[in-house]
Design an enzyme around this catalytic site. Structure first.
Site, short mmCIF file in Angstrom:
data_model
loop_
_atom_site.label_atom_id
_atom_site.label_comp_id
_atom_site.label_asym_id
_atom_site.label_seq_id
_atom_site.Cartn_x
_atom_site.Cartn_y
_atom_site.Cartn_z
N ASP A 28 27.94 43.31 -10.35
CA ASP A 28 28.83 42.43 -9.60
C ASP A 28 29.88 41.80 -10.49
O ASP A 28 31.01 41.57 -10.06
CB ASP A 28 28.02 41.34 -8.89
CG ASP A 28 27.48 41.84 -7.56
OD1 ASP A 28 28.24 42.52 -6.84
OD2 ASP A 28 26.29 41.61 -7.25
N CYS B 223 20.86 42.63 -16.85
CA CYS B 223 20.05 43.46 -15.95
C CYS B 223 20.93 44.37 -15.08
O CYS B 223 20.42 45.11 -14.25
CB CYS B 223 19.15 42.61 -15.06
SG CYS B 223 20.06 41.54 -13.94
N GLU C 69 27.06 36.70 -12.51
CA GLU C 69 27.67 37.91 -11.97
C GLU C 69 28.99 37.62 -11.25
O GLU C 69 29.53 38.49 -10.58
CB GLU C 69 26.69 38.67 -11.07
CG GLU C 69 25.97 37.86 -10.03
CD GLU C 69 24.94 38.67 -9.25
OE1 GLU C 69 24.87 39.89 -9.40
OE2 GLU C 69 24.21 38.05 -8.45
N HIS D 188 24.65 49.75 -3.71
CA HIS D 188 23.19 49.64 -3.74
C HIS D 188 22.51 50.95 -3.37
O HIS D 188 21.36 51.18 -3.74
CB HIS D 188 22.74 48.47 -2.87
CG HIS D 188 23.08 47.16 -3.53
ND1 HIS D 188 24.20 46.43 -3.19
CD2 HIS D 188 22.50 46.51 -4.56
CE1 HIS D 188 24.26 45.36 -3.97
NE2 HIS D 188 23.25 45.38 -4.81
C1 PEP Z 1 24.25 43.13 -10.67
O1 PEP Z 1 25.09 42.72 -9.87
O2 PEP Z 1 24.54 43.56 -11.81
C2 PEP Z 1 22.83 43.14 -10.30
C3 PEP Z 1 21.91 43.42 -11.20
O3 PEP Z 1 22.52 42.89 -9.01
P1 PEP Z 1 22.73 43.93 -7.81
O4 PEP Z 1 23.11 45.26 -8.41
O5 PEP Z 1 21.46 44.00 -7.06
O6 PEP Z 1 23.84 43.32 -7.05
MG MG Z 2 24.47 41.57 -8.15
#
Ligand code: PEP
Ligand code: MG
Length: 595
Positions: A471, A518, A447, A205
């Site tokens: 994920d 996403c 995910e 993140h």
């Molecule tokens: C993902 O896991 O692809 C996602 C969009 O969520 P995050 O990156 O915030 O875990």
């Molecule tokens: Mg995620």
């Protein structure tokens, strides 16, 4: 990455190039601001050889001052709380005067020409780490004492506390052992031009926040902090994952030129802003943006986003000093939905846990936090955290097109529980006569491989789906997305992940369930073309990636994308997939290839 850079010595007057993991594109040039592992800002790591004796004398004066202070504490505490309590300070005094400690500090300063502050920080941190490794609670307490001495010595030596990085007054490149997502979120954009860290992987993140802030960044470089001095000129090449320390004139010019080329590409792509994200054969793709902070709506609108495809609401926690109230949530969501002027906003509920911790200890001492109490699991176990958010979402929905999405759904029971809570919250609001909407679309992130396998059941209970490839890759490949040691294995283009995406598209199509992607995968133009070929018609990317992805979409036909997908699905390895995609992207829109 670690092995590649391990033996490098940077403390010299020649240019050094380090290789790490590129996580946020762009080029940043500026003086280094070096942070040590424990968060103190050590202004100088090295001193000139002729100043080493004076530096050692400074250390001696600092030791004397801390000694005096500890002795005063010992006397005062003994008088008030008894001699035994006062002995805590006697033990610290003993540590401070340990001859082994002095000989190690002396060696570092006199032989290696380290600054006193830097030597103190390294040596005492090593001592503390060694004590902690003994996993004896009494010795762990001694580790705290050691760090306390370190802090006092650093204060005497004038090493400024990092807390927070907000007292900056000139541009810097932050160089740190690690940065948490919240530390990254709080970097002062007026002065911080980019950052590099020893640890971290491309899917963490911290990387995502860097993209959100549009800060060039390289992570997972391996040990380098020990040997770099603050104020050294540094180039961060966020496109290729390179960090150049003390660049020579020629390299500096080359990178300044690159920065110029980027600027002109950005200016050319900005012209696409008001054109639709439509393929060359007229298929309209929805191109949304991912945001972490309300202020990013401006960047989304400036770059022509169709809406917000993922609002990571947990960053409200990570960027505020106190735990946000229902009103804080409501204000943030209302602002976003109003500013997006009727465009849809997909708001994801809290995805705290693992590398994103809140204000109170929510899940402590987990051995595998990414497999632990994170995301929807954590929200469902902490209703006092979750309810205010859900109330705020339903209240803010009266101002525009809000859709709600639950993260990390793994079992049907979790989805049902979350939906049930939403229903209860809506009833509470209705009963209290508080304006709200209870009919907003509710979706889930896909995910976790388990969700893909059970998707035919999930689609009966959701209004839309969004694939979180970050994920999904992590859990399919059993690779920690923020771990530099296994970064090369972490690829959303791995054929196993692609098969899961293909399966998801098939279930979504056959059940008429709107589907988007996403995860970061869709922000890579080559991988975005592949996703179109697999049948995806809705992408959500960081605002900085909107122009490039739109350019790629407008340059290609769906049949070209389908051919790409057909070929890719026969490949065996992520590397083959990426090489092929790069080749196709180069042929279709060469402008987007970074040389
Ligand atoms: C993902 O896991 O692809 C996602 C969009 O969520 P995050 O990156 O915030 O875990
Ligand atoms: Mg995620």
């Amino acid at each position: 990455m670690l092995a590649r850079n391990k033996s490098i010595e940077i403390c010299r007057q020649t240019m050094v190039e380090l290789q790490g993991i590129p996580v946020s594109s762009g080029v940043a040039i500026g003086p280094a601001l070096v942070l040590d592992a424990d968060g103190y800002r050590i202004s100088r790591c090295l001193v000139a050889a002729e100043d080493a004796d004076e530096e050692y004398a400074r250390l001696t004066r600092a030791v004397d001052a801390v000694s005096e202070h500890l002795e005063a504490n010992r006397l005062e505490t003994s008088a008030v709380a008894g001699e035994q309590t006062g002995d805590i300070f006697a033990a610290q005094l003993q540590m401070l005067h340990d001859p082994r400690l002095h000989s190690e500090l002396g060696g570092r300063i006199r032989e290696q020409n380290q600054s006193a502050a830097y030597a103190v920080s390294r040596v005492l941190n090593n001592y503390a780490a060694a004590l902690r490794r003994l996993s004896n609670p009494l010795l762990a307490d001694r580790a705290e004492d050691v760090l306390d001495i370190e802090k006092q010595l650093l204060l005497q030596l004038g090493a400024v506390e990092r807390q927070p990085l907000s007292d900056l007054s000139e541009p810097v490149i932050v160089m740190s052992h690690s940065l948490t997502p919240s530390e990254t979120a709080n970097l002062d954009r007026r002065y911080v031009r980019g950052f590099c860290t020893e640890t971290g992987g491309s899917g963490g993140h911290t990387a995502i926040v860097a993209k959100g802030l549009e800060l060039p960044a390289v992570v997972g470089i391996g040990p380098f902090i020990d040997s770099i001095a603050s104020s050294t000129q540094v180039i961060v090449d966020g496109d290729r994952g390179r960090v150049i320390i003390d660049p020579d004139q020629e390299t500096l010019q080359k990178y300044e030129q690159r920065r110029e080329q980027r600027r002109s590409l950005t200016a050319r792509l900005a012209e696409l802003r008001d054109l639709p994200a439509e393929t060359a054969d007229g298929v309209r793709i929805r191109l949304n943006a991912n945001i972490e902070f309300p202020h990013e709506t401006k960047a989304c609108l400036d770059r022509g986003a169709d809406g917000i495809g993922l609002y990571r609401t947990e960053f409200l926690y990570l960027s505020s000093a106190e735990e946000p109230s229902e009103e804080d949530h409501y204000n943030a969501y209302s602002q976003v939905v109003r500013e997006m002027g009727g465009r849809p906003v997909v708001l994801r509920t809290l995805d705290l846990g693992a590398d994103k911790m809140g204000h109170r200890p929510l899940a402590e001492n987990e051995h595998n936090p990414f497999l632990g109490l994170r995301s929807i699991r954590l929200s469902l176990r902490n209703l006092d955290l979750f309810r205010p958010q859900l109330r705020a979402v339903l209240r803010a929905a009266v101002h525009g097109d809000i859709r709600l999405m639950f993260p990390l759904i793994t079992t049907i029971a979790e989805l049902r529980q979350a939906k049930m809570l939403l229903k209860v919250v809506a009833e509470d609001l209705a009963e209290a006569g508080i304006p709200h909407r209870s009919d907003i679309p509710v979706g889930m992130m896909v995910e976790v491989p388990a969700a893909v396998m059970m998707l035919d059941h999930f689609v009966r209970e959701v209004d839309f789906l969004s694939i979180g490839t970050n994920d999904l890759a992590q859990y399919t490949l059993a690779v920690d997305r923020s771990n530099e040691y296994v970064a090369e294995l972490y690829q959303s283009s791995d054929p196993s992940v692609l098969r899961l995406i293909k399966h998801t598209v098939e279930i979504a199509d056959s059940s008429n369930t709107p589907l988007s992607v996403c995860g970061e995968m869709s922000s890579n133009p080559g991988r975005a073309l592949l996703l179109l070929g697999l049948g995806i018609r809705n992408l959500s990317v960081p605002p900085s990636a909107l122009p490039r992805v739109k350019k790629a979409i407008r340059s290609v036909s769906i049949s070209q994308c389908q051919k790409i997908a057909e070929r890719v699905m026969k490949l065996e390895a992520a590397r083959d997939v990426d090489l092929y995609l790069l080749d196709r992207l180069g042929a279709i829109v060469p402008e987007l290839i970074v040389d």
